[in-house]
Motif scaffolding. Structure first.
Motif, PDB file in Angstrom:
ATOM      1  N   THR A  80       0.824  -1.204   0.000  1.00 16.37           N
ATOM      2  CA  THR A  80       0.000   0.000   0.000  1.00 16.37           C
ATOM      3  C   THR A  80       0.860   1.256   0.000  1.00 16.37           C
ATOM      4  OG1 THR A  80      -1.699  -1.220   1.206  1.00 16.37           O
ATOM      5  CG2 THR A  80      -1.919   1.171   1.145  1.00 16.37           C
TER       6      THR A  80
ATOM      7  N   THR B  49       0.346   4.028  -2.733  1.00 15.70           N
ATOM      8  CA  THR B  49      -0.085   5.361  -2.305  1.00 15.70           C
ATOM      9  C   THR B  49       0.891   6.439  -2.761  1.00 15.70           C
ATOM     10  OG1 THR B  49      -1.146   4.370  -0.364  1.00 15.70           O
ATOM     11  CG2 THR B  49      -0.771   6.747  -0.312  1.00 15.70           C
TER      12      THR B  49
ATOM     13  N   ARG C 181      -4.446  -2.147   4.707  1.00 13.16           N
ATOM     14  CA  ARG C 181      -4.435  -1.490   3.399  1.00 13.16           C
ATOM     15  C   ARG C 181      -5.204  -0.167   3.436  1.00 13.16           C
ATOM     16  NH1 ARG C 181      -2.358  -4.744  -0.490  1.00 13.16           N
ATOM     17  NH2 ARG C 181      -2.361  -7.002  -0.100  1.00 13.16           N
ATOM     18  N   GLN C 182      -6.229  -0.093   4.253  1.00 14.14           N
ATOM     19  CA  GLN C 182      -7.057   1.106   4.256  1.00 14.14           C
ATOM     20  C   GLN C 182      -6.580   2.174   5.231  1.00 14.14           C
ATOM     21  OE1 GLN C 182     -11.044  -0.494   4.827  1.00 14.14           O
ATOM     22  NE2 GLN C 182     -11.331  -0.675   2.610  1.00 14.14           N
TER      23      GLN C 182
ATOM     24  N   THR D  25      -3.253   2.554   6.070  1.00  9.86           N
ATOM     25  CA  THR D  25      -1.901   2.989   5.691  1.00  9.86           C
ATOM     26  C   THR D  25      -1.885   4.294   4.903  1.00  9.86           C
ATOM     27  OG1 THR D  25      -0.996   0.747   5.767  1.00  9.86           O
ATOM     28  CG2 THR D  25       0.168   2.336   4.381  1.00  9.86           C
ATOM     29  N   PRO D  26      -2.796   4.515   3.910  1.00 13.23           N
ATOM     30  CA  PRO D  26      -2.752   5.801   3.193  1.00 13.23           C
ATOM     31  C   PRO D  26      -2.898   7.016   4.106  1.00 13.23           C
ATOM     32  CG  PRO D  26      -4.060   4.233   1.958  1.00 13.23           C
ATOM     33  CD  PRO D  26      -3.763   3.591   3.277  1.00 13.23           C
TER      34      PRO D  26
ATOM     35  N   MET E  77       0.171   9.704   4.413  1.00 13.91           N
ATOM     36  CA  MET E  77      -0.019  11.103   4.019  1.00 13.91           C
ATOM     37  C   MET E  77       0.235  12.052   5.193  1.00 13.91           C
ATOM     38  SD  MET E  77      -0.497  11.616   0.889  1.00 13.91           S
ATOM     39  CE  MET E  77       0.132  10.236  -0.043  1.00 13.91           C
TER      40      MET E  77
ATOM     41  N   ARG F   4      -6.207  14.403  -8.041  1.00 16.31           N
ATOM     42  CA  ARG F   4      -6.028  13.039  -7.551  1.00 16.31           C
ATOM     43  C   ARG F   4      -7.040  12.102  -8.208  1.00 16.31           C
ATOM     44  NH1 ARG F   4      -2.632  13.058  -3.148  1.00 16.31           N
ATOM     45  NH2 ARG F   4      -3.080  10.842  -2.852  1.00 16.31           N
TER      46      ARG F   4
ATOM     47  N   ASP G  41      -7.530   8.960  -6.568  1.00 16.26           N
ATOM     48  CA  ASP G  41      -7.875   7.976  -5.540  1.00 16.26           C
ATOM     49  C   ASP G  41      -8.941   8.566  -4.613  1.00 16.26           C
ATOM     50  OD1 ASP G  41      -6.490   9.873  -4.119  1.00 16.26           O
ATOM     51  OD2 ASP G  41      -4.810   8.581  -3.570  1.00 16.26           O
TER      52      ASP G  41
ATOM     53  N   PRO H  57      -6.629  10.433   0.633  1.00 23.96           N
ATOM     54  CA  PRO H  57      -6.372  10.347   2.076  1.00 23.96           C
ATOM     55  C   PRO H  57      -5.916  11.663   2.690  1.00 23.96           C
ATOM     56  CG  PRO H  57      -4.635   9.274   0.818  1.00 23.96           C
ATOM     57  CD  PRO H  57      -5.707   9.611  -0.159  1.00 23.96           C
TER      58      PRO H  57
ATOM     59  N   TYR I  65     -12.206  10.753   3.136  1.00 23.44           N
ATOM     60  CA  TYR I  65     -11.622   9.427   2.925  1.00 23.44           C
ATOM     61  C   TYR I  65     -12.315   8.403   3.817  1.00 23.44           C
ATOM     62  CZ  TYR I  65      -8.117   5.678   2.868  1.00 23.44           C
ATOM     63  OH  TYR I  65      -7.486   4.460   2.747  1.00 23.44           O
TER      64      TYR I  65
END
Length: 680
Positions: free
Chosen positions: A507, A511, A556-557, A559-560, A564, A661, A663, A666, A672
């Motif tokens: 991730t 990211t 995974r969710q 970590t961004p 950041m 962006r 995505d 985040p 997010y």
């Protein structure tokens, strides 16, 4: 022998290929680029535009029957917009012929190509084409070659009647004392025995001289120069003899199956066809073979976005079953039960194959080519009635055939961005989509792709942030230029399941495709400083309940957000791509050129003025390079020439550019969390 034909655009590569095939008896008459009937330019677009876009393979026998070698001739594009096609071919070559025009001389792309061939250790002959054209020059072209390409470039014969239709190129004979001395001087630079003989004034036998020439050519120390004309055939027998006697043949390898995919195309039914250069062993019909790339688990991290080849694969190895094999023989492909070491084969059945994959074992001595990344990007605009799903599938297939074309999918806005090398490439993609896929598209104005680089050290930390059951702490810091993105641990590997660490690492790389300003983050060291998880739990007498236990998805969710936060604390700066340029122009035109370079934000060095000629080197932003090429002729009476090569990135002056962006952003914590919670 697998032989590449390389050149700057319009130097006559494809014409030379046609003439070689004709001289070998493979085709009845050489095709013409202008007439659109060449053997290797098979695409309708190539025939219309008169340029090579895709590499093509043709085969011919060379030499007398008792000492014959089969040459697989690979014709490559000359336009710099299609440099990715050239990059793929270089890894499978035994030798190369670099074509130069006797009229235009050494051009920008010529220097880039020979530098790359020398760095990769590919033995190369130089063929000076178009000696029959008006304005062709012998001495001047040789001087350009020795001054701008390599001093170790002995001319292998004189030219008579240069610049006329009767021009002829003949080899020097063994009795030519001037040639023998000049060749001895060149070879003595790398051969102590020849140097000793030269100093003592001893005569070197012709056989020994030619043997040393072949050895040094194969070692990439010397690049013999042949003159001729692909249109009239002048000098071709001499060049063909040089190919057979001076360049190396393919070896047999160690017997293990080893081949590399350098081209992928689609058949009439949409099936994948892989072009495989066999380095060792045999690839047989109905074999199940391993396919993948060594050390490729993260090759996508250096590109603009993920899944740029459309396959969604992460680079891991898989198996494919060979359903058909076609080997090139005397100009055309022939179905065979197997492909052997040294051959180039078209292979069917490898459904998940990608360019750069190894079939069987990878060669340990394989080398990356390090061509410049694409520095331009454009937004693809579907025309009226164009299905977006079909468009994305078509673009994915094009990116699959050209892995340096990257797709960046914006799921939020339903947009697709395409990275590329230049405007010609954009026109070709537009035409290809229309003719091969029936899709009408347009493009927004091309913009420059920047990168972001950390400027300090930053930390991020989240512990059991609902609904994520996991603790992640990260430190972000800058790394040396060119080192890429690395991930390390300051926590014990056994402190939580390995799959959770792997989820964080993957991730992090994904990211960092979009930093604080939306650009890919480069040269960054990320360290995991904290970790924690909820062990597998369940209610009494019940099955596993993921609401009470950590999963890889939690990491995974979250970590961004952590990454950041750390990146925001470290800070980043935007950097734009720059090219090293060289200008050759009349000295009296330097005055008006210097202000132009200032307006284009170039940083020139000190001019080198020699009589009426002037050369100037420096750096220029990639965004300004095209404009320089447009304006230079008008300021230099059409005599100014610019050549360039990608030189890296430098900080953007003024306000830092940002990119939207693609995505769930985040950086917007509240938004997010709302989106990700809804997706759970």
């Amino acid at each position: 022998m697998n032989l590449g034909i390389l050149a700057h655009v319009d130097a006559g590569k494809t014409s030379l290929t046609e003439r070689l095939l004709h001289a070998a008896g493979v085709i009845d008459a050489p095709g013409s680029v202008d007439a659109g009937n060449t053997q290797t330019d098979s695409l309708a677009l190539e025939r219309r535009r008169g340029i090579t876009i895709k590499s093509a393979v043709a085969s011919f026998p060379l030499g007398p029957p008792e000492d014959q070698v089969t040459v697989n001739l690979i014709d490559t594009p000359g336009h710099p917009d299609f440099i990715a096609e050239v990059e793929r071919v270089l890894s499978v070559l035994d030798g190369a012929v670099l074509v130069i025009s006797a009229v235009e001389g050494v051009q920008a792309q010529t220097r880039i190509l020979l530098r790359t061939l020398r760095r990769l250790g590919i033995p190369t002959l130089i063929f000076v084409n178009k000696i029959d054209r008006g304005g062709a020059q012998y001495e001047h072209t040789l001087q350009q070659i020795t001054r701008r390409l390599t001093p170790a470039a002995p001319a292998m014969g004189p030219v008579h009647g240069i610049g006329t239709r009767r021009a002829q190129a003949r080899p020097y004979g063994s009795e030519d004392a001037v040639f023998r001395q000049a060749l001895t001087e060149v070879l003595a630079e790398q051969d102590d025995e020849l140097l000793s003989a030269y100093v003592e004034g001893s005569a070197v036998p012709q056989r020994a001289l030619l043997s040393a020439l072949a050895a040094q050519t194969r070692a990439c120390l010397v690049h013999p120069v042949f003159f001729g004309s692909a249109m009239t055939g002048a000098g071709l027998p001499h060049l063909m003899d040089g190919i057979r006697t001076l360049l190396p043949y393919a070896d047999e390898g160690d017997g293990r199956l080893s081949g590399q995919v350098f081209k992928v195309e689609r058949g009439p039914a949409g099936e994948k066809i892989a072009y495989v250069r066999m380095f060792s062993g045999e690839l047989r019909l109905r074999d199940r073979v391993p396919v993948g790339r060594e050390g490729s688990g993260r090759e996508g991290s250096a590109r603009e976005g993920s899944g740029c080849d459309g396959s969604g694969r992460d680079g891991s190895a898989h198996e494919g079953k060979v359903t058909a094999v076609e080997v090139f023989h005397e100009g055309a492909g022939q179905r065979r039960p197997a492909a052997r070491a040294g051959e180039i084969a078209k292979v069917w059945g490898l459904g998940e194959v990608r360019i750069g994959d190894w079939v069987g074992a990878a060669r340990k001595e394989s080398t990356d080519t390090h061509f410049a990344p694409p520095t331009l990007e454009t937004l693809v605009v579907p025309g009226a009635g164009t299905d977006r799903g079909a468009l994305h599938l078509a673009l994915a297939q094009l990116a699959e055939q050209d892995p340096l074309i990257a797709l960046r999918q914006d799921d939020v806005r339903g947009e697709v961005h395409l990275s590329l090398y230049g405007e010609v490439q954009k026109e070709v993609i537009q035409t290809t989509l229309a003719e091969e896929f029936g899709l009408d598209v347009g493009f927004h104005e091309t913009t420059t792709i920047c990168v972001e680089r950390p400027v300090g050290v930053g930390y991020g930390y989240e512990k059991d942030l609902l609904p994520f059951l996991g603790t992640v702490g990260l430190r972000v810091e800058q790394a040396p230029p060119g080192s890429g993105v690395s991930f390390g641990l300051e926590v014990e590997l056994g402190s939580m399941p390995y799959a959770f660490f792997k989820a964080v690492e993957e991730t992090v790389h994904e990211t960092l495709g979009q930093g604080l300003l939306g650009w890919r983050v480069v040269d960054c060291k990320v360290t995991m400083t904290h970790s924690g998880y909820w062990p597998r739990q369940s209610h009494s007498h019940a099955t596993f309940d993921k609401s009470m236990s950590s999963t890889a998805r939690d990491f995974r969710q979250v970590t961004p957000l952590v990454l950041m936060d750390a990146l925001r604390e470290a800070g980043t700066r935007a950097e734009e791509p720059v090219h090293h340029f060289r200008l050759d122009l009349p000295a009296d035109t330097l005055g008006p050129v210097l202000p132009l370079l200032g307006r284009l934000r170039a940083v020139p060095g000190t001019p080198d003025i020699r009589g009426a000629a002037c050369s100037l080197e420096g750096e220029i932003p990639a965004a300004s390079l095209h404009r320089l090429g447009q304006l230079l002729p008008g300021l230099t009476r059409g005599e100014g020439v610019v050549e360039s090569a990608f030189a890296g990135y430098r900080p953007v002056s003024g306000e830092a550019p940002a990119r939207a962006r693609t995505d769930h952003n985040p950086l917007n914590r509240k938004g997010y969390l709302l989106v990700v919670t809804r997706l759970r």
